[in-house]
Design an enzyme around this catalytic site. Structure first.
Site, mmCIF file in Angstrom:
data_model
loop_
_atom_site.group_PDB
_atom_site.id
_atom_site.type_symbol
_atom_site.label_atom_id
_atom_site.label_comp_id
_atom_site.label_asym_id
_atom_site.label_seq_id
_atom_site.Cartn_x
_atom_site.Cartn_y
_atom_site.Cartn_z
ATOM 1 N N ASP A 3 0.853 -1.193 0.000
ATOM 2 C CA ASP A 3 0.000 0.000 0.000
ATOM 3 C C ASP A 3 0.888 1.242 0.000
ATOM 4 O O ASP A 3 1.704 1.420 0.900
ATOM 5 C CB ASP A 3 -0.899 -0.012 1.242
ATOM 6 C CG ASP A 3 -2.021 1.013 1.161
ATOM 7 O OD1 ASP A 3 -1.782 2.119 0.616
ATOM 8 O OD2 ASP A 3 -3.127 0.729 1.642
ATOM 9 N N PHE A 63 -3.096 -6.963 -13.031
ATOM 10 C CA PHE A 63 -3.096 -5.559 -12.616
ATOM 11 C C PHE A 63 -1.915 -4.822 -13.242
ATOM 12 O O PHE A 63 -2.051 -3.718 -13.773
ATOM 13 C CB PHE A 63 -3.031 -5.495 -11.089
ATOM 14 C CG PHE A 63 -2.769 -4.132 -10.531
ATOM 15 C CD1 PHE A 63 -3.801 -3.221 -10.373
ATOM 16 C CD2 PHE A 63 -1.495 -3.751 -10.148
ATOM 17 C CE1 PHE A 63 -3.560 -1.960 -9.853
ATOM 18 C CE2 PHE A 63 -1.242 -2.496 -9.630
ATOM 19 C CZ PHE A 63 -2.287 -1.603 -9.484
#
Length: 225
Positions: free
Chosen positions: A131, A206
């Protein structure tokens, strides 16, 4: 290392039927229990001696970890992930394809490293697309900080690696600075800077989508002296 600020937020996301099956039916076949009384003995937990053990922190839905384990049956892989959907997804895949060289732990990675991983026991640690906490006021939540890397170094054996990848350029710069500042590590890229994506790291859907949109990805590979 005292754990104060977590690098993740647990959200109540939807879990598919297959993911729930993974959690309910097969997790016990692959899970290492965090509440066991002593550090893990990897030879015992994986049922074999002399195999390299590689940890992946935050494996998401498990796509890369699954592919790497399938392509490298001679290695042990330990995946750490706090999100149930990802744990269930990976476990379901492991069960379906009868992959035996992966174990998972659903717990905070810092606490796992602090208490369950013996020193000098790992061949490497990989952290793919953590993240980025892109807002400046949230940068303190980023997992990769100097204190965290100092702890990782103790768990990795000499010549072992730390491999990070991110698609956020400013986080890549931060990671490069943190890793370069650790005296026990050296950059695999002799001229410094970022590494080409190693063949060992699979491309995710992704990432492929990001490449088509012109997004960059930065790999960093550092070796313990």
């Amino acid at each position: 290392m005292q754990r104060k600020i977590k690098s993740y937020v647990l959200r109540a996301g939807r879990i598919s039927n297959r993911q729930q099956q993974g959690l309910d039916l097969w997790l016990e076949d692959y899970e290492l229990k965090f509440d066991s009384p002593s550090p893990w003995n990897f030879a015992k937990e994986f049922g074999r001696h002399d195999a390299d053990t590689i940890v992946e922190i935050g494996f998401g839905m498990g796509t890369s970890l699954f592919a790497m384990a399938m392509n490298n049956p001679q290695c042990n892989y330990l995946g750490i992930e706090v999100h149930k959907a990802g744990v269930g997804s990976l476990v379901a895949d492991l069960h379906e394809y009868q992959i035996s060289n992966v174990r998972v732990v659903a717990h905070d990675a810092v606490e796992v490293l602090q208490t369950k991983i013996p020193e000098n026991s790992l061949a490497g640690v990989q952290i793919f697309f953590p993240d980025p906490w892109h807002k400046k006021r949230h940068h303190k939540r980023r997992l990769i900080q100097s204190e965290f890397i100092q702890m990782l170094v103790k768990k990795i054996r000499p010549s072992g690696f730390i491999h990070c990848a991110t698609d956020w350029e400013d986080y890549a710069e931060h990671i490069l600075n943190v890793l370069s500042s650790e005296s026990a590590l050296f950059n695999q890229q002799k001229e410094g800077g970022y590494s080409p994506r190693p063949d060992s790291r699979p491309l995710t859907k992704f990432e492929l989508r990001g490449e088509r949109l012109g997004h960059g990805v930065w790999d960093l590979v550092f070796i313990k002296k």
